[in-house]
Motif scaffolding. Structure first.
Motif, PDB file in Angstrom:
ATOM      1  N   ARG A  31      45.235  36.049  33.386  1.00  0.00           N
ATOM      2  CA  ARG A  31      46.431  35.530  34.064  1.00  0.00           C
ATOM      3  C   ARG A  31      46.493  36.069  35.486  1.00  0.00           C
ATOM      4  N   LEU A  32      46.621  35.160  36.452  1.00  0.00           N
ATOM      5  CA  LEU A  32      46.687  35.513  37.867  1.00  0.00           C
ATOM      6  C   LEU A  32      48.009  35.029  38.450  1.00  0.00           C
ATOM      7  N   GLN A  33      48.567  35.842  39.318  1.00  0.00           N
ATOM      8  CA  GLN A  33      49.819  35.503  39.986  1.00  0.00           C
ATOM      9  C   GLN A  33      49.534  34.764  41.294  1.00  0.00           C
ATOM     10  N   VAL A  34      50.546  34.111  41.814  1.00  0.00           N
ATOM     11  CA  VAL A  34      50.438  33.429  43.104  1.00  0.00           C
ATOM     12  C   VAL A  34      49.916  34.424  44.149  1.00  0.00           C
ATOM     13  N   GLY A  35      48.915  33.988  44.909  1.00  0.00           N
ATOM     14  CA  GLY A  35      48.326  34.817  45.962  1.00  0.00           C
ATOM     15  C   GLY A  35      47.083  35.578  45.540  1.00  0.00           C
ATOM     16  N   GLU A  36      46.835  35.702  44.225  1.00  0.00           N
ATOM     17  CA  GLU A  36      45.637  36.414  43.768  1.00  0.00           C
ATOM     18  C   GLU A  36      44.398  35.542  43.926  1.00  0.00           C
ATOM     19  N   ILE A  37      43.272  36.192  44.193  1.00  0.00           N
ATOM     20  CA  ILE A  37      41.996  35.500  44.352  1.00  0.00           C
ATOM     21  C   ILE A  37      41.424  35.169  42.979  1.00  0.00           C
ATOM     22  N   SER A  38      41.075  33.891  42.780  1.00  0.00           N
ATOM     23  CA  SER A  38      40.499  33.451  41.510  1.00  0.00           C
ATOM     24  C   SER A  38      38.990  33.303  41.579  1.00  0.00           C
ATOM     25  N   VAL A  39      38.456  32.999  42.748  1.00  0.00           N
ATOM     26  CA  VAL A  39      37.010  32.806  42.896  1.00  0.00           C
ATOM     27  C   VAL A  39      36.581  33.214  44.304  1.00  0.00           C
ATOM     28  N   MET A  99      47.767  47.038  27.918  1.00  0.00           N
ATOM     29  CA  MET A  99      46.578  46.237  27.805  1.00  0.00           C
ATOM     30  C   MET A  99      45.468  46.864  28.638  1.00  0.00           C
ATOM     31  N   THR A 100      44.308  47.058  28.059  1.00  0.00           N
ATOM     32  CA  THR A 100      43.174  47.642  28.747  1.00  0.00           C
ATOM     33  C   THR A 100      42.395  46.560  29.474  1.00  0.00           C
ATOM     34  N   GLU A 101      42.094  46.820  30.754  1.00  0.00           N
ATOM     35  CA  GLU A 101      41.299  45.856  31.506  1.00  0.00           C
ATOM     36  C   GLU A 101      39.829  46.053  31.171  1.00  0.00           C
ATOM     37  N   VAL A 102      39.148  44.952  30.956  1.00  0.00           N
ATOM     38  CA  VAL A 102      37.724  44.970  30.650  1.00  0.00           C
ATOM     39  C   VAL A 102      37.017  44.197  31.744  1.00  0.00           C
ATOM     40  N   THR A 103      35.976  44.766  32.289  1.00  0.00           N
ATOM     41  CA  THR A 103      35.189  44.083  33.303  1.00  0.00           C
ATOM     42  C   THR A 103      33.827  43.768  32.723  1.00  0.00           C
ATOM     43  N   ILE A 104      33.446  42.513  32.826  1.00  0.00           N
ATOM     44  CA  ILE A 104      32.117  42.096  32.397  1.00  0.00           C
ATOM     45  C   ILE A 104      31.197  42.339  33.580  1.00  0.00           C
ATOM     46  N   PRO A 105      30.147  43.143  33.429  1.00  0.00           N
ATOM     47  CA  PRO A 105      29.313  43.476  34.575  1.00  0.00           C
ATOM     48  C   PRO A 105      28.640  42.239  35.160  1.00  0.00           C
ATOM     49  N   PRO A 106      28.472  42.213  36.493  1.00  0.00           N
ATOM     50  CA  PRO A 106      27.803  41.072  37.109  1.00  0.00           C
ATOM     51  C   PRO A 106      26.339  41.022  36.675  1.00  0.00           C
ATOM     52  N   ILE A 107      25.805  39.825  36.680  1.00  0.00           N
ATOM     53  CA  ILE A 107      24.402  39.630  36.345  1.00  0.00           C
ATOM     54  C   ILE A 107      23.668  39.318  37.642  1.00  0.00           C
ATOM     55  N   GLN A 108      22.606  40.050  37.909  1.00  0.00           N
ATOM     56  CA  GLN A 108      21.868  39.849  39.145  1.00  0.00           C
ATOM     57  C   GLN A 108      20.550  39.139  38.884  1.00  0.00           C
ATOM     58  N   THR A 109      20.218  38.250  39.797  1.00  0.00           N
ATOM     59  CA  THR A 109      18.921  37.589  39.825  1.00  0.00           C
ATOM     60  C   THR A 109      18.405  37.823  41.228  1.00  0.00           C
ATOM     61  N   THR A 110      17.248  38.433  41.363  1.00  0.00           N
ATOM     62  CA  THR A 110      16.747  38.894  42.664  1.00  0.00           C
ATOM     63  C   THR A 110      17.878  39.649  43.342  1.00  0.00           C
ATOM     64  N   GLU A 111      18.311  39.166  44.500  1.00  0.00           N
ATOM     65  CA  GLU A 111      19.414  39.844  45.174  1.00  0.00           C
ATOM     66  C   GLU A 111      20.676  39.015  45.147  1.00  0.00           C
ATOM     67  N   ASP A 112      20.684  37.961  44.358  1.00  0.00           N
ATOM     68  CA  ASP A 112      21.910  37.198  44.145  1.00  0.00           C
ATOM     69  C   ASP A 112      22.784  37.979  43.174  1.00  0.00           C
ATOM     70  N   ASN A 113      24.056  37.607  43.085  1.00  0.00           N
ATOM     71  CA  ASN A 113      24.964  38.335  42.213  1.00  0.00           C
ATOM     72  C   ASN A 113      25.997  37.371  41.655  1.00  0.00           C
ATOM     73  N   PHE A 114      26.144  37.391  40.314  1.00  0.00           N
ATOM     74  CA  PHE A 114      27.061  36.481  39.639  1.00  0.00           C
ATOM     75  C   PHE A 114      27.882  37.264  38.633  1.00  0.00           C
ATOM     76  N   GLY A 115      29.145  36.920  38.492  1.00  0.00           N
ATOM     77  CA  GLY A 115      29.956  37.618  37.510  1.00  0.00           C
ATOM     78  C   GLY A 115      31.247  36.907  37.189  1.00  0.00           C
ATOM     79  N   ILE A 116      31.725  37.189  35.988  1.00  0.00           N
ATOM     80  CA  ILE A 116      33.042  36.759  35.512  1.00  0.00           C
ATOM     81  C   ILE A 116      33.819  38.053  35.277  1.00  0.00           C
ATOM     82  N   PHE A 117      35.011  38.163  35.847  1.00  0.00           N
ATOM     83  CA  PHE A 117      35.745  39.421  35.832  1.00  0.00           C
ATOM     84  C   PHE A 117      37.184  39.252  35.365  1.00  0.00           C
ATOM     85  N   PHE A 118      37.686  40.242  34.625  1.00  0.00           N
ATOM     86  CA  PHE A 118      39.108  40.336  34.308  1.00  0.00           C
ATOM     87  C   PHE A 118      39.839  41.042  35.449  1.00  0.00           C
ATOM     88  N   ALA A 119      39.170  41.985  36.091  1.00  0.00           N
ATOM     89  CA  ALA A 119      39.767  42.771  37.171  1.00  0.00           C
ATOM     90  C   ALA A 119      39.810  41.953  38.462  1.00  0.00           C
TER      91      ALA A 119
END
Length: 159
Positions: free
Chosen positions: A97-105, A1-21
């Protein structure tokens, strides 16, 4: 399975993103850092091994990404209405899918003063959990699983 990362979206110097990685605590901290900060507060949410005493083996996250990013942006706008001296807001969330101990947010707020940074960071994660279109499927040790909204929808749908 290939991991795909959705690039973060920046507003001014804030940073927002949804990631598979996997999310990077160091990266989020660096994005929230600013020479005007007296504090950077980071909240790291992770997959725990149980929910209400029931053993969890993994969580699976899905998001309606365009709306989630809009919610993240609105959170930053609302933060600055309440705490005008906030320098940076960073919100990154995982999907997949995240395993126990992985960071979700990861949520980070950089601000000149620690009290405002703590308050704004708490506001950000609480508002995200209530408003963002993000769902998680809890995978239980007994092989069953349940989809739930992380905040907006209190009722679980069992599959």
């Amino acid at each position: 399975m290939t991991e795909v990362t959705i690039p973060p979206i920046q507003t001014t110097e804030d940073n927002f993103g949804i990631f598979f990685a996997p999310l990077s605590l160091a990266e989020v901290y660096a994005l929230a850092d600013d020479p005007g900060n007296g504090a950077v507060v980071v909240m790291s949410g992770m997959v725990r091994n149980q929910t209400e005493g029931k053993p969890v083996v993994a969580l699976e996250y899905q998001a309606y990404e365009p709306m989630a990013i809009q919610i993240f942006r609105q959170i930053a706008v609302d933060i600055r209405r309440q705490w005008s001296n906030v320098q940076r807001v960073v919100i990154h969330h995982r999907v997949g899918r995240l395993q126990v101990g992985e960071i979700s947010v990861l949520v980070a707020v950089g601000c000149p003063h620690r009290s405002e940074a703590f308050e704004a960071c708490r506001y950000a994660i609480d508002t995200l959990k209530h408003n963002a279109p993000i769902w998680k499927k809890e995978h239980w040790q007994d092989g069953s699983s349940t989809w739930v909204s992380i905040g907006a929808c209190e009722e679980a749908v069992t599959k």
